[in-house]
Design a protein around this motif. Sequence first.
Motif, PDB file in Angstrom:
ATOM      1  N   GLU A   1       0.846  -1.201   0.000  1.00 54.69           N
ATOM      2  CA  GLU A   1       0.000   0.000   0.000  1.00 54.69           C
ATOM      3  C   GLU A   1       0.881   1.250   0.000  1.00 54.69           C
ATOM      4  OE1 GLU A   1      -3.571  -2.323   2.423  1.00 54.69           O
ATOM      5  OE2 GLU A   1      -2.129  -1.126   3.541  1.00 54.69           O
TER       6      GLU A   1
ATOM      7  N   CYS B   1       0.838   4.182  10.271  1.00 57.70           N
ATOM      8  CA  CYS B   1       0.291   2.831  10.175  1.00 57.70           C
ATOM      9  C   CYS B   1       1.316   1.897   9.530  1.00 57.70           C
ATOM     10  CB  CYS B   1      -1.021   2.853   9.391  1.00 57.70           C
ATOM     11  SG  CYS B   1      -2.034   1.388   9.594  1.00 57.70           S
TER      12      CYS B   1
ATOM     13  N   HIS C   1       2.654   1.842   6.526  1.00 56.61           N
ATOM     14  CA  HIS C   1       2.531   1.462   5.109  1.00 56.61           C
ATOM     15  C   HIS C   1       3.826   1.714   4.338  1.00 56.61           C
ATOM     16  CE1 HIS C   1      -2.184   1.748   5.073  1.00 56.61           C
ATOM     17  NE2 HIS C   1      -1.713   1.118   6.128  1.00 56.61           N
TER      18      HIS C   1
ATOM     19  N   GLU D   1      -5.414   3.041   1.061  1.00 56.62           N
ATOM     20  CA  GLU D   1      -6.068   2.030   1.910  1.00 56.62           C
ATOM     21  C   GLU D   1      -6.803   2.705   3.063  1.00 56.62           C
ATOM     22  OE1 GLU D   1      -6.912  -0.502   5.222  1.00 56.62           O
ATOM     23  OE2 GLU D   1      -5.301   0.961   5.283  1.00 56.62           O
ATOM     24  N   GLU D   2      -6.189   3.731   3.631  1.00 58.23           N
ATOM     25  CA  GLU D   2      -6.847   4.476   4.718  1.00 58.23           C
ATOM     26  C   GLU D   2      -7.991   5.272   4.088  1.00 58.23           C
ATOM     27  OE1 GLU D   2      -5.797   3.979   7.675  1.00 58.23           O
ATOM     28  OE2 GLU D   2      -3.686   3.431   7.538  1.00 58.23           O
TER      29      GLU D   2
ATOM     30  N   HIS E   1       1.114  -6.500   6.848  1.00 64.26           N
ATOM     31  CA  HIS E   1       0.957  -5.182   7.467  1.00 64.26           C
ATOM     32  C   HIS E   1       1.814  -5.142   8.725  1.00 64.26           C
ATOM     33  CE1 HIS E   1      -0.914  -1.631   9.140  1.00 64.26           C
ATOM     34  NE2 HIS E   1      -1.627  -1.482   8.043  1.00 64.26           N
TER      35      HIS E   1
END
Length: 447
Positions: A84, A106, A108, A143-144, A185
Motif C-alpha cells: 500500500e 500505520c 505502510h 487504503e486508509e 501489514h
Amino acid sequence: MPTIEQLKSIAQAAIDERAEWLIEAAQTILANPEPGFLEVKTSRFVSEKLSELGVSHQSGIALTGLKGVIEGGRPGPTVAVIGELDSLRVLEHAHADPETGAAHACGHHCQTPMMLGAAVGLLAPEVMESLAGNVALIAVPAEEFIDVEFRWGLHQQGALGLMAGKQEFIRLGAFDDVDMAMMVHTSSSNQETAKFALGGTSNGHVVKYVRFIGKAAHAGGSPHLGVNALQAATVALNALNTQRETVLNEQNVRFHGIMTRGGVAVNSIPADVRYEGRVRGRTAEAIADASDKMDRCLRAGALTMGGQVEIVTLPGYLPMKNDPAMTELFKANAGEIVGESELVTHPADLNRGGSTDMGDLSQIMPVIHPYTTAATGTGHGTDYVVEDYVQAVVNPAKAMAMSVIDLLFDDAQAAKSVLGESQPTMTKDSYLAFQNTRLVEELYEGK
Ligand SMILES: [Zn+2]
C-alpha cells in the motif's frame, strides 16, 4: 532442476543481499508521506525501484497505483504480492509532513519495500523459471479511507468510481488476471507480542460525508434570523451517542467521525457545517442497521433547527477472510525465518476492530493479510514508529517470496489446491453490484 528448498534459499540470499536497499526505500517513503490518491512522489519512487529491478509495469492505475507482472517458466495461476502506498494524517507524529499533517502512522511505508523485496527474491537466478504461473506486483493507493470530501469530489468528477485503492483496482479490472493475493501489514509491540501474527478478521464499514445546511446571520445582532448548522450537528452527534446501547457487543459496531468544518467566521451563524463519519461492524447486516441509526440522528439535528442535511453514504470495506491453506504456507515459512515461538495464529473470528479493503478482495479470491510486529507505540497515534526494519521489511519479503514459491512450484499444485478449496462469497460482478447499492445520496429537509 533445483528443489523447493534450494529455490527458497536462493530467494532468501538475494533478499539479504538487497536488505540495505530495501530498508533505505522504506525510510525514503517514511520521509515523504502522502495520503491516499495523492501518492505522487511515492508512486514515482516505487516505479523507479521496479525499473531498477527490470520489472516493466503500468502506472497511474486508480490515479497513483502500479502493477507489474513477472512470468514463471510455465503457465499457471497468478499470485499477487501487494503493497500500500498511502500514509495517514496524524498531526505531531514524529515523521509528519509539517505542511499537510501526512504521516506514516500505520507503517505502510514498509509495504512497497516488502513487495520489492519479494520481487528481488523471485527474480533471483533459477527461481521464476522453476515456477508455473505469474507473480503480479501491485502497489495500491488509498487504503486508509480518509479525506472523504476530497474523494467524493474525485468521484463526482468521474476520476474515481469506488473511493479506495483496492476497491477501485477491482472495479477497473486490475485484479481480473489475479487468482490469489498476499500482503503483510506492520503491527506494534503493544498489540502483538510474537514477530508474526496470522489469522483474525476485521470490521466492515460504510463512510459518511455529511453537510448540515443552515442560514447565515449576524451572530450578535440577529441570530434569530439564521439557522445554526453547528447546533444541528451538535444535536446530531448527541443523538448518535444515545444509540450506542442499541447495538450488540458481538457485532463490534463503532460509530465515529470528525467535524471538518464548524463554521467560517465567529460572528456569523454557521450555515455550512461538515462531518465525515464511519459506521463499522462485523457483518453487512449490522453495518446497514447502524448506518440507518446514524442517518436518523443526522436528520434529527436538521429537524431540531429547521435546516437541511445532506447525507452521502459511500461504500466502505468488507470484513477480512484469511485463506486457511495460504495461512499455513506463510506460517511455515515465517517460522523458518524467526522460529515457531515467534508466531501467533488468531482464531478466524478474532476481530481487530479496524477495517481494510483487503477485506473486499478476500470476498472474491483467496488472500492472506498477516501482521509483522516491528513498531512501537499506538497504531494511528503520534508515537507509532517502526523500530525493527529487518522485521518490518526483510523478513516479510522473504516469507512472501517463499510462500509464492510454495504456491507455484511443482506445476503450481499448492496454488491449484488453494483455488479448488476456497469458496469466494462474491464474484467481481456481485461485489460491484453490492457496493453500488451502498452508495446513497439523501437531502433531508428538517421541517
Ligand atoms: Zn494500515
